[in-house]
Motif scaffolding. Structure first.
Motif, mmCIF file in Angstrom:
data_model
loop_
_atom_site.group_PDB
_atom_site.id
_atom_site.type_symbol
_atom_site.label_atom_id
_atom_site.label_comp_id
_atom_site.label_asym_id
_atom_site.label_seq_id
_atom_site.Cartn_x
_atom_site.Cartn_y
_atom_site.Cartn_z
ATOM 1 N N PHE A 90 0.798 -1.156 -0.008
ATOM 2 C CA PHE A 90 0.098 0.017 -0.076
ATOM 3 C C PHE A 90 0.972 1.286 0.122
ATOM 4 C CE2 PHE A 90 -2.950 -2.980 2.734
ATOM 5 C CZ PHE A 90 -3.577 -3.332 1.882
ATOM 6 N N PRO A 91 0.327 2.348 -0.500
ATOM 7 C CA PRO A 91 1.225 3.539 -0.527
ATOM 8 C C PRO A 91 1.232 4.106 0.946
ATOM 9 C CG PRO A 91 -0.823 3.818 -1.878
ATOM 10 C CD PRO A 91 -0.632 2.309 -1.407
ATOM 11 N N LYS A 92 1.729 3.326 1.910
ATOM 12 C CA LYS A 92 1.350 3.717 3.363
ATOM 13 C C LYS A 92 2.997 3.549 4.006
ATOM 14 C CE LYS A 92 -3.422 2.719 3.838
ATOM 15 N NZ LYS A 92 -4.141 4.159 4.008
ATOM 16 N N SER A 93 3.009 3.766 5.235
ATOM 17 C CA SER A 93 4.198 3.668 5.694
ATOM 18 C C SER A 93 4.453 2.131 5.886
ATOM 19 C CB SER A 93 4.341 4.250 7.045
ATOM 20 O OG SER A 93 3.375 3.625 8.224
ATOM 21 N N VAL A 94 5.683 1.405 6.246
ATOM 22 C CA VAL A 94 5.900 0.187 6.420
ATOM 23 C C VAL A 94 5.070 -0.342 7.380
ATOM 24 C CG1 VAL A 94 7.689 -1.311 7.070
ATOM 25 C CG2 VAL A 94 8.258 0.178 5.466
ATOM 26 N N TYR A 95 4.926 0.394 8.443
ATOM 27 C CA TYR A 95 4.221 -0.072 9.633
ATOM 28 C C TYR A 95 2.841 -0.245 9.445
ATOM 29 C CZ TYR A 95 2.281 -0.221 14.354
ATOM 30 O OH TYR A 95 1.753 -0.614 15.626
ATOM 31 N N ASP A 96 2.242 0.723 8.861
ATOM 32 C CA ASP A 96 0.828 0.564 8.310
ATOM 33 C C ASP A 96 0.387 -0.468 7.266
ATOM 34 O OD1 ASP A 96 -0.024 2.584 10.075
ATOM 35 O OD2 ASP A 96 0.216 4.382 8.414
ATOM 36 N N ASN A 97 1.360 -0.566 6.519
ATOM 37 C CA ASN A 97 1.238 -1.913 5.470
ATOM 38 C C ASN A 97 0.955 -3.134 6.258
ATOM 39 O OD1 ASN A 97 1.759 -1.991 2.225
ATOM 40 N ND2 ASN A 97 2.908 -0.152 3.188
ATOM 41 N N VAL A 98 1.926 -3.339 7.306
ATOM 42 C CA VAL A 98 1.720 -4.877 8.146
ATOM 43 C C VAL A 98 0.599 -4.653 9.057
ATOM 44 C CG1 VAL A 98 2.885 -6.441 9.688
ATOM 45 C CG2 VAL A 98 4.164 -5.051 7.883
ATOM 46 N N ALA A 99 0.335 -3.587 9.293
ATOM 47 C CA ALA A 99 -0.708 -3.342 10.712
ATOM 48 C C ALA A 99 -2.047 -3.427 10.204
ATOM 49 C CB ALA A 99 -0.589 -2.253 11.403
ATOM 50 N N TYR A 100 -2.232 -3.286 8.724
ATOM 51 C CA TYR A 100 -3.444 -3.078 7.981
ATOM 52 C C TYR A 100 -4.422 -4.180 8.124
ATOM 53 C CZ TYR A 100 -7.270 -1.874 4.807
ATOM 54 O OH TYR A 100 -8.503 -1.906 4.611
ATOM 55 N N GLY A 101 -4.061 -5.339 7.882
ATOM 56 C CA GLY A 101 -4.739 -6.525 8.211
ATOM 57 C C GLY A 101 -5.402 -6.747 9.644
ATOM 58 N N PRO A 102 -4.205 -6.817 10.720
ATOM 59 C CA PRO A 102 -4.697 -6.934 12.092
ATOM 60 C C PRO A 102 -5.786 -5.875 12.569
ATOM 61 C CG PRO A 102 -2.448 -7.179 11.813
ATOM 62 C CD PRO A 102 -2.829 -6.948 10.625
ATOM 63 N N ARG A 103 -5.641 -4.495 11.907
ATOM 64 C CA ARG A 103 -6.618 -3.398 12.261
ATOM 65 C C ARG A 103 -7.862 -3.784 11.752
ATOM 66 N NH1 ARG A 103 -2.616 1.464 10.661
ATOM 67 N NH2 ARG A 103 -1.663 1.707 12.918
ATOM 68 N N ILE A 104 -7.903 -3.935 10.595
ATOM 69 C CA ILE A 104 -9.202 -4.202 10.183
ATOM 70 C C ILE A 104 -10.250 -5.504 10.572
ATOM 71 C CG2 ILE A 104 -9.084 -3.032 7.796
ATOM 72 C CD1 ILE A 104 -8.849 -5.891 6.460
ATOM 73 N N HIS A 105 -9.136 -6.499 10.930
ATOM 74 C CA HIS A 105 -9.892 -7.690 11.534
ATOM 75 C C HIS A 105 -9.948 -7.628 13.179
ATOM 76 C CE1 HIS A 105 -9.990 -9.576 7.844
ATOM 77 N NE2 HIS A 105 -8.756 -9.432 7.609
ATOM 78 N N GLY A 106 -9.498 -6.321 13.648
ATOM 79 C CA GLY A 106 -9.409 -6.319 15.114
ATOM 80 C C GLY A 106 -8.466 -7.264 15.646
ATOM 81 N N LEU A 107 -7.578 -7.414 15.446
ATOM 82 C CA LEU A 107 -6.755 -8.665 16.079
ATOM 83 C C LEU A 107 -5.656 -8.168 16.881
ATOM 84 C CD1 LEU A 107 -5.350 -10.804 12.838
ATOM 85 C CD2 LEU A 107 -7.601 -10.992 13.947
ATOM 86 N N ALA A 108 -5.710 -7.048 17.313
ATOM 87 C CA ALA A 108 -4.586 -6.297 18.448
ATOM 88 C C ALA A 108 -5.768 -5.436 19.452
ATOM 89 C CB ALA A 108 -3.555 -5.809 17.712
ATOM 90 N N ARG A 109 -5.513 -5.766 20.676
ATOM 91 C CA ARG A 109 -6.431 -4.968 21.405
ATOM 92 C C ARG A 109 -5.879 -3.493 21.617
ATOM 93 N NH1 ARG A 109 -6.682 -9.925 23.871
ATOM 94 N NH2 ARG A 109 -4.681 -9.379 24.995
ATOM 95 N N ASP A 110 -4.447 -3.448 21.642
ATOM 96 C CA ASP A 110 -4.217 -2.197 21.809
ATOM 97 C C ASP A 110 -2.924 -1.946 21.003
ATOM 98 O OD1 ASP A 110 -1.955 -3.612 23.198
ATOM 99 O OD2 ASP A 110 -2.877 -3.373 25.133
ATOM 100 N N ARG A 111 -2.233 -0.616 21.160
ATOM 101 C CA ARG A 111 -1.159 -0.368 20.341
ATOM 102 C C ARG A 111 0.163 -1.177 20.536
ATOM 103 N NH1 ARG A 111 0.531 3.301 15.843
ATOM 104 N NH2 ARG A 111 2.664 3.141 16.014
ATOM 105 N N ALA A 112 0.259 -1.681 21.777
ATOM 106 C CA ALA A 112 1.429 -2.519 22.104
ATOM 107 C C ALA A 112 1.369 -3.978 21.274
ATOM 108 C CB ALA A 112 1.786 -2.651 23.537
ATOM 109 N N GLU A 113 0.248 -4.373 21.568
ATOM 110 C CA GLU A 113 -0.103 -5.578 20.878
ATOM 111 C C GLU A 113 0.300 -5.739 19.346
ATOM 112 O OE1 GLU A 113 -3.313 -9.293 21.227
ATOM 113 O OE2 GLU A 113 -3.724 -7.548 21.997
ATOM 114 N N LEU A 114 -0.437 -4.644 18.686
ATOM 115 C CA LEU A 114 -0.108 -4.355 17.272
ATOM 116 C C LEU A 114 1.375 -4.145 16.989
ATOM 117 C CD1 LEU A 114 -1.854 -4.119 14.687
ATOM 118 C CD2 LEU A 114 -2.056 -1.541 15.244
#
Ligand SMILES: Nc1ncnc2c1ncn2[C@@H]1O[C@H](COP(=O)(O)OP(=O)(O)OP(=O)(O)O)[C@@H](O)[C@H]1O
Ligand SMILES: [Mg+2]
Lengths: 291, 430
Positions: free
Chosen positions: A136-160
């Motif tokens: 994605f034309p987003k940051s490296v972090y956001d690329n990897v975090a995108y899936g977990p974010r939309i599926h709600g796989l992480a409860r908080d930022r630390a887990e993400l």
């Protein structure tokens, strides 16, 4: 997910079947797959799958298992339907208007084309890595975090953060990008981008990973890294890889399926297929006589 | 054998090489010439506009010693604001002129003398006195607004050596002006009225402010209506709608709509918004609605183009990790398409800003002096103001027409700049 790899009833049914696919059904396609299309620990099973693009019969009566802890390579000449078959497994063909899929494909005995199967859920469980790196034309972090974010796989930022780090580590990219997580993913090199895409896929912890020629845009060193990675990933996942490189298929896969003009000609252990192909077409392709 | 073939390829290519290069050079020159012709036209256009329009930003003023006579302004001495406001300030201006030219005595001549000054001179005096009543009784030297005919003569737009019958000013009046000029009492000052007032029958008092505000309200209405509607329509048609005969028909009709002459939208607006819905005539609200009709297809088409331009690999990537279709569109496709959508919108808005024909249909050609305070007040728009002034006989409106066009162009340039900046900003967010 801790589903049983197969139910006793299915086991019995499989045992009753011969090593070849149901003859009556494949008879209409006018051919028989050589070899055993079943896997030891099947995660996905495709049975008598046909795919049509409008009038074009792109996949003809293909039956194939995807097994846990193994890599299956799909090989065959260009246009034979490898990508098409792969895209059936996570229903990416749904996005193509003219495509029509018939037959049964199951993921742990759930029919993935059934009404109650949600494609969003399916694609979270069956991840895909594409031929061309497509971060994605987003940051490296956001690329990897995108899936977990939309599926709600992480409860908080630390887990993400943890998920992002482990995914990048497993994709063998962490040491290269840990100081530039906020930089755009599109700014990485081709090989790094492809590993980023793999990290993005495994961040969701899928059960199956589909890879469509993941190394075709990469140099030999990047290819080697990704092959190592595939080897590592198979300990946990079921992996399907489409490749044009016979060497790559021989290096990374345990089973190989040879497609020809929409037909699954031969399938079997990789060692077997490469040293002792049973079908004439397979032999011709492997020895480089065409394709 | 192979040598011979290599030679022959070499020879054959070589034989045509000269012509190929010549063609290339000819084509380049042709392109350059076309560009130059375009640039020349543009330069001529800007040059005439600037030459004609820039003088309108200055206005002739005459330095007069005005006695703020108490018995004219406030005979009772009560400083009642109402009295102060309604006093005849123009007569103070006349007295000052009489003072300056004591030997002008006949009625006709005095009237000719008084007509050197604008009615705006009295208005300015009134403003000075009402805000500083303590000045009453004093004599002030003030640069007061001259009449537009004087302005034209001073700027040299009307030649003074023409026969008397061919110009607005009489020989006597020219003499007076020259006498004042000899005293250093005639000068060009910044034309405040042009930027702060509405239309007027007197060119020296006419300004573009009410038209500017009218245009602003209209564009606001247009933007608020057509941007969300256009983007939503484009998104639905491009991403969610099934492809069938209905959507094909809608698509064809949207494309047709973009090609409909704008005056037709004006007629539609007249029939629909004014006659059927009973919205007020000459209101920026109706103008904005009409311009929205006109702008919508432009925005829809540009937005759809921007959406299709988003690489399919990004869509596949999003779907591949399990994004729903809506998440795919809102998280990935829309941000990437936004710069294109904004560009389309601003181009559409710029077109709307320059549009006058449909506004004529809904009565926005009215003569509006007051500055509108809401989109429901009667008003004009900048291009309509240009049209009105271009139609006026007074010589002084010629330069105001050009000046108004310059202001309109400045707004258009500003909008384009905004489009570029917005795009840059969005792009940096990648
Ligand atoms: N989107 C599509 N619409 C119509 N036909 C398609 C589409 N995608 C593939 N096909 C057709 O389906 C057949 C199989 O294509 P597919 O892409 O699966 O081949 P492939 O084995 O992956 O080839 P390659 O090795 O070149 O990637 C081809 O005949 C192709 O023309
Ligand atoms: Mg392919």
């Amino acid at each position: 997910m801790s589903q049983p790899s197969s139910t006793p009833a299915a086991d019995a049914a499989d045992a009753a079947a011969s090593a070849a696919p149901p003859a009556d059904q494949q008879a209409q396609a006018g051919y028989r797959t050589v070899g055993d299309y079943r896997a030891e620990k099947p995660v996905m099973r495709a049975r008598n799958v046909d795919v049509f693009y409008g009038e074009n019969h792109a996949i003809q009566s293909v039956s194939l298992d995807i097994g846990l802890n193994e890599v299956i390579a799909l090989i065959g000449p260009s246009g034979c339907g490898k990508s098409t078959f792969l895209r059936c497994l996570n229903r990416m063909n749904d996005t193509i208007e003219s495509a029509r899929v018939t037959g049964d494909i199951t993921l742990y005995d759930e029919d993935i084309y059934a009404k109650q199967m949600d494609v969003v859920m399916l694609r979270a469980r069956v991840g895909m890595v594409f031929q061309k790196p497509n971060p994605f034309p987003k940051s490296v972090y956001d690329n990897v975090a995108y899936g977990p974010r939309i599926h709600g796989l992480a409860r908080d930022r630390a887990e993400l953060d943890k998920i992002v780090q482990t995914s990048l580590e497993r994709a063998g990219l962490w040491s290269e990008v840990k100081d530039r997580l906020e930089e755009p993913g599109t700014g990485l090199s081709g090989g790094q981008q492809q590993r980023l895409c793999i990290a993005r896929t495994i961040a969701v912890s899928p059960e199956v990973i589909l890879m469509d020629e993941p190394c075709s845009a990469l140099d030999p060193i990047a290819t080697a890294r990704i092959e190592d990675l595939i080897d590592e990933l198979k300990r946990q996942y079921a992996i399907v890889i489409v490749t044009h490189s016979m060497q790559q298929a021989a290096r990374v896969s345990q089973r190989t399926a040879y497609f020809h003009l929409g037909k699954l000609i031969e399938v079997g252990d990789t060692d077997e297929i490469f040293t002792n192909p049973r079908h004439k077409l397979t032999e011709d392709y492997i020895t480089g006589r065409f394709g | 054998m192979t040598d011979g073939r290599a030679m022959s390829t070499r020879d054959r290519v070589g034989a045509r090489l000269g012509r190929r290069h010549r063609n290339e050079v000819a084509f380049r020159l042709l392109g350059l010439a076309a560009t130059l012709v375009g640039l020349v036209f543009l330069a001529v256009f800007f040059f005439t506009l600037v030459v004609n329009g820039v003088p309108a930003f200055q206005q002739t003023r005459i330095l007069l010693d005005v006695e703020l006579a108490a018995d004219t302004i406030d005979p009772d001495g009560e400083r009642d604001p109402e009295t102060l406001r309604t006093a005849s300030y123009q007569s103070l201006v006349r007295d000052a002129l009489d003072e300056r030219f004591p030997n002008v005595t006949s009625r006709g001549e005095r009237r000719a003398l008084y007509s050197l000054m604008s009615a705006g001179a009295g208005l300015e005096l009134r403003d000075i006195v009402t805000s500083n009543p303590e000045l009453i009784g004093q004599t002030l030297s003030l640069w007061l607004l001259a009449d537009d005919d004087v302005d034209m003569a001073v700027k040299g737009n009307v030649r003074r050596d023409l026969p008397e019958s061919a110009r607005q000013l009489t020989d006597r009046q020219i003499e007076w002006i020259e006498a004042l000029e000899a005293d250093g009492r005639v000068d060009l000052k910044f034309n405040r009225f042009f930027f702060t007032s509405g239309d007027s029958r007197d060119p020296e008092l006419a300004g573009i402010w009410s038209a500017t505000v009218g245009s602003f309200f209209m564009l606001l209405v247009t933007l608020v209506i057509s941007f969300p509607l256009g983007v939503a329509t484009a998104m639905y048609l491009e991403e969610f709608a099934p492809r069938n005969r209905w959507t094909d028909m809608i698509e064809v009709n949207i494309n047709n709509l973009a090609a409909v002459p704008s005056i037709v939208f004006g007629l539609l607006g007249l029939a629909l918004f004014i006659n059927l819905f009973g919205l007020p005539r000459s209101a920026p609200l109706v103008g904005g609605l009409v311009l929205s009709l006109m702008t919508l297809p432009v925005i829809i088409i540009a937005s759809r183009a921007a959406l299709t331009a988003v690489p399919p690999s990004i869509r596949e990537a999003a779907l591949g990790v399990g994004a729903s279709k809506m998440q795919m569109v809102f998280h990935h496709v829309l941000p990437l398409a936004m710069p294109g959508m904004l560009t389309g919108t601003i181009i559409g808005m710029a077109r709307a800003l320059g549009e006058s024909a449909p506004l004529l249909m809904i009565g926005m050609v009215a003569f509006i002096v007051d500055v509108p305070e809401s989109p429901l007040d009667p008003s004009t728009a900048l291009p309509v103001q240009v049209f009105l002034w271009a139609d006026s006989p007074e010589r002084a409106f010629v330069e105001r027409t050009s000046a108004a066009i310059l202001v309109l162009l400045a707004f258009l340039l500003l909008m384009n700049l905004a489009a570029i900046l917005l795009r840059k900003r969005f792009e940096r967010r990648y």
